[in-house]
Motif scaffolding. Structure first.
Motif, PDB file in Angstrom:
ATOM      1  N   THR A 417      49.053  11.923   7.377  1.00 46.69           N
ATOM      2  CA  THR A 417      48.232  12.249   6.209  1.00 46.69           C
ATOM      3  C   THR A 417      47.933  13.728   6.069  1.00 46.69           C
ATOM      4  OG1 THR A 417      46.222  11.828   7.509  1.00 46.69           O
ATOM      5  CG2 THR A 417      47.152   9.985   6.269  1.00 46.69           C
ATOM      6  N   ARG A 418      47.880  14.479   7.158  1.00 46.18           N
ATOM      7  CA  ARG A 418      47.434  15.871   7.089  1.00 46.18           C
ATOM      8  C   ARG A 418      48.570  16.854   7.374  1.00 46.18           C
ATOM      9  NH1 ARG A 418      41.488  15.827  10.022  1.00 46.18           N
ATOM     10  NH2 ARG A 418      40.758  13.866   9.134  1.00 46.18           N
ATOM     11  N   GLU A 471      43.876   8.411   4.881  1.00 48.51           N
ATOM     12  CA  GLU A 471      44.578   8.607   3.612  1.00 48.51           C
ATOM     13  C   GLU A 471      43.593   8.964   2.496  1.00 48.51           C
ATOM     14  OE1 GLU A 471      47.662   8.789   3.113  1.00 48.51           O
ATOM     15  OE2 GLU A 471      48.759   7.634   4.609  1.00 48.51           O
ATOM     16  N   TRP A 472      42.480   8.253   2.458  1.00 47.03           N
ATOM     17  CA  TRP A 472      41.480   8.526   1.413  1.00 47.03           C
ATOM     18  C   TRP A 472      40.902   9.925   1.566  1.00 47.03           C
ATOM     19  CZ3 TRP A 472      36.243   9.584   1.851  1.00 47.03           C
ATOM     20  CH2 TRP A 472      35.503   9.525   0.669  1.00 47.03           C
ATOM     21  N   LEU A 478      43.004  17.063  -1.187  1.00 47.33           N
ATOM     22  CA  LEU A 478      44.070  17.624  -2.008  1.00 47.33           C
ATOM     23  C   LEU A 478      43.763  17.543  -3.496  1.00 47.33           C
ATOM     24  CD1 LEU A 478      47.178  16.293  -0.074  1.00 47.33           C
ATOM     25  CD2 LEU A 478      46.249  18.595  -0.054  1.00 47.33           C
ATOM     26  N   SER A 479      42.856  16.632  -3.882  1.00 49.11           N
ATOM     27  CA  SER A 479      42.505  16.552  -5.297  1.00 49.11           C
ATOM     28  C   SER A 479      41.702  17.766  -5.760  1.00 49.11           C
ATOM     29  CB  SER A 479      41.713  15.267  -5.553  1.00 49.11           C
ATOM     30  OG  SER A 479      40.487  15.295  -4.844  1.00 49.11           O
ATOM     31  N   TYR A 485      49.972  16.755  -5.961  1.00 52.97           N
ATOM     32  CA  TYR A 485      50.296  16.073  -4.711  1.00 52.97           C
ATOM     33  C   TYR A 485      50.164  14.577  -4.930  1.00 52.97           C
ATOM     34  CZ  TYR A 485      50.372  15.010   0.267  1.00 52.97           C
ATOM     35  OH  TYR A 485      50.700  14.510   1.513  1.00 52.97           O
ATOM     36  N   PRO A 486      51.134  13.764  -4.487  1.00 49.37           N
ATOM     37  CA  PRO A 486      51.048  12.306  -4.696  1.00 49.37           C
ATOM     38  C   PRO A 486      49.915  11.701  -3.884  1.00 49.37           C
ATOM     39  CG  PRO A 486      52.915  12.847  -3.290  1.00 49.37           C
ATOM     40  CD  PRO A 486      52.389  14.153  -3.797  1.00 49.37           C
ATOM     41  N   LYS A 487      49.277  10.709  -4.459  1.00 55.01           N
ATOM     42  CA  LYS A 487      48.171  10.016  -3.800  1.00 55.01           C
ATOM     43  C   LYS A 487      48.736   8.780  -3.090  1.00 55.01           C
ATOM     44  CE  LYS A 487      45.167  12.876  -5.549  1.00 55.01           C
ATOM     45  NZ  LYS A 487      46.102  13.711  -6.329  1.00 55.01           N
ATOM     46  N   TYR A 488      48.301   8.586  -1.845  1.00 54.07           N
ATOM     47  CA  TYR A 488      48.855   7.513  -1.022  1.00 54.07           C
ATOM     48  C   TYR A 488      47.844   6.428  -0.690  1.00 54.07           C
ATOM     49  CZ  TYR A 488      52.993  10.379  -0.144  1.00 54.07           C
ATOM     50  OH  TYR A 488      54.146  11.105  -0.282  1.00 54.07           O
TER      51      TYR A 488
END
Length: 610
Positions: A417-418, A471-472, A478-479, A485-488
């Motif tokens: 995630t990071r 992930e959250w 990143l938001s 950036y795609p959200k997962y």
């Protein structure tokens, strides 16, 4: 015994209570001898404030005072309070085995406990377990002193006698094998601990010259440093102070370094200053003797002449021998090293260079990273879940704080995630159509995590929640940037729901835990729960999980109730249970639904009549 029946004598009872409280207060602060008396008093209190076994009266006769002798409805004594106090005093006595470092106090406690085991069998299990946890070596100082060795052996002997007597009195007790193992283990550990310091010296050969050599004190006058004899001398000869050839030939490198260090420190700390000064002076004189020694004359017939001894073809020329000065001049002018050796061109070393390594491509790096992740997961499967000490939860916790499964899982989730911005996506072009397909190490780790969770989703639900939390958190960070950036988080959560929901059974709690612990819920996720109601067996599980969200997660309360409404509307089998929840939280919905049903019925009746 007479006082027990005199419940009206409150003055005597209050005086006895004050004496008891005073003795228990000075227990920890008194001298060891007084503490032993306090422990004996506590033992008598435990005996008096516990119920006596009917089969054990033969040991004490009529003098055994116990809790069952208190008459009912006593005005002063409460049996329940007294029994609770006795249990606390027993725990305090057992705490001496883990806290006290005085062998006298520990031995006195063990002797008192043996009487409690014999006369109060209901306390035997607690006492024996405390004795099993007691280790006399925990009180051993470093380094060991003669006094500490005696104390440790005394405590071990008392424990051994107590357990042996218990096993003899009741040989059919199921704890007898553990008692024997505990005794043998204590004896073995103490023997090993005292092995280096407790061995006696071997018996020396008796001397027949009339001189008693036992414990002779070495004085400065008895040490004689012999001068060096004729050479040549080695470095060991310069510093050797003993004349025994056996000691000189001893290889000191055979001893462990720790033992040598210990011997050196012990010897230097107890060494006489005069003896040390005399030894240093003797070594200094030897060095001075070697420095002042004249240079030995070379024998012209045996001196080296620069000819290799391994040359079998060498034949000396028989001519007049050179004198000493000529030989020395020749040796000084001889070149050193390998410069004078001329090798044949075929034997000379040739230059050699390694081939250039294969260029590392993104595909190769991705494959190597995926292999490493697979090895980490395989190793993690072999680790047991750490249940003794849980690590701190939270995003700021250290990932590699231990080698447990949770630490390795945290590392994997954060690698997934990071990853660094701009370095996580690797574009691999197809060979045929030239289309680009996104493939990254992060997605590879996500796939490994998903497969690991689905292998046993009930045991690994904590891993799923931890992964989704990471992930959250990453999506939220990143938001805040302008980068696309795609959200997962939502993708991974929906995939996990679709993965394990078909396999849940009505008694499963995994769905409720999953919905309550993941950081964010939306209508798409709850629609998966609504879809479960197509199976009548899991309707109750789905509605119970939604009710839990209504009660425990206020931000999603309305969303959960909307889902319950949809279930009531779409699934006929779930209306009974869903109606109970809606009647409590949304009664207006049921009223409007009933009104609509009435209107529809009347319209249908009118149409039929017409």
């Amino acid at each position: 015994m007479n006082r027990i029946n005199n419940s009206y004598d409150t003055v005597t009872w209050e005086r006895m209570l004050a004496i008891k409280q005073r003795i228990l207060q000075i227990w920890d602060t008194a001298t060891p001898t007084v503490r032993i008396c306090c422990i004996k008093f506590a033992q008598r209190v435990v005996l008096a404030q516990t119920v006596s076994s009917m089969g054990e009266h033969r040991y004490a006769g009529g003098l055994d005072i116990s809790l069952d002798k208190i008459p009912p409805n006593h005005q002063t004594l409460d049996p329940r309070t007294l029994e609770a106090e006795a249990s606390g005093l027993l725990d305090r006595m057992l705490g001496v085995l883990q806290e006290s470092n005085d062998a006298l106090v520990v031995d006195a406690t063990l002797n008192c406990l043996s009487i409690l085991i014999r006369t109060r069998p209901e306390t035997s299990s607690r006492i024996i377990n405390a004795i099993f946890a007691f280790n006399p070596l925990n009180f051993a100082p470093s380094p060991l002193t003669p006094r500490s060795r005696v104390m440790i052996r005394s405590m071990e002997k008392t424990v051994r006698s107590l357990l042996i007597n218990l096993s003899r009195r009741d040989p059919h007790n199921p704890l007898v094998p553990r008692m024997q193992q505990h005794v043998e283990r204590n004896m073995r550990m103490i023997a090993e601990a005292f092995d280096d310091n407790g061995k006696k010296r071997p018996l020396e050969t008796p001397q027949h010259d009339g001189v008693d050599a036992k414990r002779q004190r070495i004085s400065t006058a008895q040490i004689q440093i012999l001068p060096l004899g004729p050479g040549p001398h080695s470095l060991a000869d310069l510093f050797s102070l003993v004349s025994n050839d056996g000691l000189k030939a001893f290889d000191l490198s055979l001893l462990p370094p720790a033992m040598v260090s210990k011997l050196v420190v012990t010897t230097l700390s107890s060494l006489d200053a005069g003896l040390l000064a005399k030894a240093v002076e003797g070594v200094r004189e030897r060095l001075q003797t070697v420095a002042n020694a004249p240079v030995a004359e070379l024998n012209p017939n045996t001196a080296p002449l620069g000819v290799d001894d391994d040359d079998d073809d060498y034949e000396p020329d028989f001519y007049q021998a050179e004198d000493t000065e000529q030989i020395l001049n020749k040796l000084d002018s001889e070149p050193s090293g390998l410069d004078s050796i001329h090798l044949d061109d075929n034997l000379a070393l040739k230059s050699f260079s390694l081939a250039q390594p294969q260029q590392l491509t993104p595909e190769m790096a991705l494959s190597a990273g995926a292999g490493t992740v697979e090895k980490v997961v395989d190793m993690m499967k072999s680790l047991e879940d750490s249940s003794s000490k849980k690590a701190k939860a939270g995003f700021m916790r250290l990932a590699a704080s231990s080698g447990a499964r949770d630490s390795w899982m945290t590392i994997l989730t954060r690698l997934a995630t990071r990853s660094s911005a701009g370095l996580d996506e690797v574009i691999v072009k197809g060979e045929d159509d030239g289309n680009a397909s996104g493939q990254s190490l992060s997605n590879t780790i996500r796939e490994v995590l998903y497969n690991y969770i689905m292998e046993d989703f009930r045991r690994h639900i904590d891993v799923a929640v931890s992964w989704l939390c990471e992930e959250w958190y990453n999506d939220r960070l990143l938001s805040k940037t302008n980068r696309d950036y795609p959200k997962y988080y939502e993708k991974c959560a929906l995939r996990l729901l679709d993965g394990f929901l078909p396999y849940v059974h009505p008694q499963d709690k995994v769905l409720t835990r999953f919905l309550s612990e993941i950081p964010e819920l939306n209508r798409e996720m709850l629609s998966r729960v609504k879809r479960m109601c197509r199976d009548p067996l899991v309707v109750k599980l789905a509605l119970t999980s939604l009710l839990y969200l209504v009660l425990m997660r206020p931000p999603v309360k309305e969303m959960a109730l909307d889902t319950v409404q949809d279930i009531w509307t779409e699934f006929e089998d779930a209306r009974t249970m869903a109606g109970q929840y809606l009647a409590k939280y949304r009664p207006g919905f049921l009223e409007s639904a009933a009104a609509n049903r009435t209107e529809d019925g009347s319209s249908a009746g009118t149409a039929i009549a017409a």
